[in-house]
Design a protein around this motif. Sequence first.
Motif, PDB file in Angstrom:
ATOM      1  N   PRO A 135       4.382 -11.062  -3.532  1.00  0.00           N
ATOM      2  CA  PRO A 135       4.281 -11.640  -2.176  1.00  0.00           C
ATOM      3  C   PRO A 135       5.376 -11.199  -1.181  1.00  0.00           C
ATOM      4  O   PRO A 135       4.936 -11.058   0.011  1.00  0.00           O
ATOM      5  CB  PRO A 135       4.162 -13.076  -2.449  1.00  0.00           C
ATOM      6  N   LEU A 136       6.516 -11.082  -1.575  1.00  0.00           N
ATOM      7  CA  LEU A 136       7.666 -10.668  -0.707  1.00  0.00           C
ATOM      8  C   LEU A 136       7.504  -9.351  -0.227  1.00  0.00           C
ATOM      9  O   LEU A 136       7.630  -8.939   0.885  1.00  0.00           O
ATOM     10  CB  LEU A 136       8.896 -10.856  -1.385  1.00  0.00           C
ATOM     11  N   LEU A 175       6.957   3.512   4.689  1.00  0.00           N
ATOM     12  CA  LEU A 175       5.500   3.638   3.974  1.00  0.00           C
ATOM     13  C   LEU A 175       4.482   3.219   4.887  1.00  0.00           C
ATOM     14  O   LEU A 175       3.470   4.084   4.984  1.00  0.00           O
ATOM     15  CB  LEU A 175       5.533   2.608   2.815  1.00  0.00           C
ATOM     16  N   VAL A 176       4.757   2.602   5.704  1.00  0.00           N
ATOM     17  CA  VAL A 176       3.818   2.083   6.967  1.00  0.00           C
ATOM     18  C   VAL A 176       3.702   3.347   7.711  1.00  0.00           C
ATOM     19  O   VAL A 176       2.599   3.855   8.041  1.00  0.00           O
ATOM     20  CB  VAL A 176       4.232   0.721   7.746  1.00  0.00           C
ATOM     21  N   LEU A 187       6.030  -5.716   4.090  1.00  0.00           N
ATOM     22  CA  LEU A 187       4.998  -4.654   4.557  1.00  0.00           C
ATOM     23  C   LEU A 187       4.200  -4.993   5.666  1.00  0.00           C
ATOM     24  O   LEU A 187       4.102  -4.426   6.759  1.00  0.00           O
ATOM     25  CB  LEU A 187       4.110  -4.354   3.340  1.00  0.00           C
ATOM     26  N   LEU A 188       3.918  -6.152   5.887  1.00  0.00           N
ATOM     27  CA  LEU A 188       3.305  -6.823   7.217  1.00  0.00           C
ATOM     28  C   LEU A 188       4.116  -6.905   8.127  1.00  0.00           C
ATOM     29  O   LEU A 188       3.816  -6.638   9.395  1.00  0.00           O
ATOM     30  CB  LEU A 188       2.921  -8.143   6.764  1.00  0.00           C
ATOM     31  N   LEU A 189       5.433  -7.339   8.026  1.00  0.00           N
ATOM     32  CA  LEU A 189       6.447  -7.262   9.214  1.00  0.00           C
ATOM     33  C   LEU A 189       6.773  -5.905   9.590  1.00  0.00           C
ATOM     34  O   LEU A 189       6.715  -5.577  10.753  1.00  0.00           O
ATOM     35  CB  LEU A 189       7.748  -7.915   8.702  1.00  0.00           C
TER      36      LEU A 189
END
Length: 331
Positions: free
Chosen positions: A216-217, A138-139, A222-224
């Motif tokens: 949140p998970l 997705l990123v 996604l952030l990682l």
Amino acid sequence: MQLGKNIKIFTNYFLGPLLFIWLSFSMYRQITQQSQLAASWWHIRQSFHSTKIGYLLFAVMLIPFNWGVEAYKWKLCLQSVYRISLVQAFMAVLSGIAFSVTMPNRIGEYVGRLMYLPEGNRLKTIAVTMVGSFAQLLVTLLAGTAGLMILKKNLLEHFNGFTLVAQFLQYGLLLLCLFLIFLYFNVTGGVRVFSKWIRNQKYVYLVTALNSFTTPLLLRLLLLSFVRYIIFMLQYLFVFYLFDVNVGVFIMLDVMSVVFLAMAVIPSIALVEVWLRGEIIILLMGLFSANTLGIGFTSVTIWCLNLILPAIAGSLLLLKLRVFNKRHETV
């Protein structure tokens, strides 16, 4: 079963080597046709005897961070199924890379990782592992779509006649991204869908672990994935500068985002991937730099750093794992 085996043999032992030879020759031809080949080669040799060698050291130092972040992602994905330490997750990720070298689109990564899990939990981890891969995809798609939109004018100037195709591609990717974002943040809904598809209800447990993926998970994963993406970009930036491919940071980010997008949607084998990626990088980065030799060297160097070196380490870990298992069985 026999058909699948024949396809695998054809891909690994005929199609793969054939593509490898063709892409290698194609890259060689493009590099040798460079008008300033001698000057580029001189600059590259000088880089290894100057402070520029520091760029390579920085790229190497980022390798454990790259796969360490991936290991932490996998650890988070597994937490509802099986508790695993970060060190174990890191070793499993490296072993997965070793398996992925000869398999299409690195599907072997799953096989290598599962060897570090007890038999009773292996199948249950497949679905949760795919969520982590989904986040990375997705990123890649989001960044690649943005990069494609920014580079659209430059691409159309050099590739005439593709205006209509570019429009379809741009809006098609935007719609795909929106659809995948919806799917990603509604991953728990997949349990209900798969429960209806799976005829034998005793196999529903394979997807029930998806219920543990809270918003949140999912945001954390996604952030990682974005952090890993930045690490990839930094490695390319350092190695481009090492090989005297002097382009602006933002141009490099845009071009490489499109390259990553292309590699995400084109099926490939890891042994061929280096040349396929090299072809795409030369095609796109060549619009902004005449140093084709440096661009080609960058592609091969990053491939070695992020795939070959970790694969070697993973192979050694698998050997140790097999020896350990054998001793454990005889006790």
